[in-house]
Design a protein around this motif. Structure first.
Motif: not given
Length: 233
Positions: A11-17
């Motif tokens: 989720v953090c990777i998605v949000m960061g992107t």
């Protein structure tokens, strides 16, 4: 929930992107300061984990023996070569910014000691602190990568979840075949040895050291071996 840390990481990777796609330029001084702050936090987590040991001699012997084995087979170099091989193979089949962002981000997020140690911690102890910390690092890194490589970075969340989730699920099955007392002893000493590796990652992020942390990973196996021998006798 065994997979909670892994899911949060994805989720953090998605949000960061997503956030990164709206930010075209981030000052270098901001990037540097944030990474230093994360490095300090990672170091603190490593120290906290390192102090869990009940028999520091096991940790010391394991790290020394693991370092010798890791340097002999040069695990760090082999992982880097694997990453470059994957990049060449996938890059040759899928050109463009999306492929480049996906491959680059996947190699950064998957190949490393933190992914392995954090996943083992999630599976064995149900403790997601390492993966939560990794999530913060990956989230900020994905944000930065997206500003330069594009939204393909978001796809890296898939292999991260599959890879770390598989390790965590595998770790939960170990307890079915190992006596509880032996498993508890292994978890304590593995946590301490892993904590020192996490500390090394933090120090590397702070540019204090340049430790090849991947070359210390065999220490986990040495911990298991020593703890088993002591349990038998």
């Amino acid at each position: 929930m065994v997979l909670l840390g892994t899911i949060v990481n994805g989720v953090c990777i998605v949000m960061g992107t997503i956030i990164g796609s709206f930010l075209t330029r981030i000052p270098e001084k901001v990037k540097e300061t944030v990474m230093k702050a994360i490095g300090l936090s990672v170091s603190l987590l490593g120290i906290q984990m390192g102090l869990k040991s009940e028999q520091f001699l096991i940790v010391i012997i394991s790290l020394v023996a693991g370092a010798v084995i890791g340097e002999y087979i040069d695990l760090d170099d082999k992982l880097n070569r694997l990453g470059m091989w994957i990049e060449r193979k996938i890059g040759a089949r899928a050109k463009g910014n999306i492929a480049k962002g996906f491959v680059t981000a996947t190699l950064i997020f998957v190949i490393g000691a933190m992914a392995i140690i954090g996943s083992l911690d999630s599976g064995l102890r149900g403790d997601h602190k390492v993966l939560y910390t990794k999530s913060l690092i990956d989230g900020f890194t994905s944000l930065i990568l997206t500003t330069t490589l594009g939204v393909g970075v978001i796809l890296s969340a898939i292999p991260v979840i599959l890879y770390q989730g598989s390790i965590a699920l595998f770790a939960t099955q170990i307890e079915r075949f190992v006596p509880t007392e032996l498993m508890n002893s292994f978890i304590v000493e593995m946590t301490s040895a892993g904590g020192l590796m996490i500390l090394a990652i933090g120090l590397n992020m702070l540019d204090i050291t340049k430790i090849k942390v991947a070359n210390l990973l065999p220490s986990i196996l040495i911990v298991a071996l020593i703890v088993t021998i002591l349990y038998q006798f």
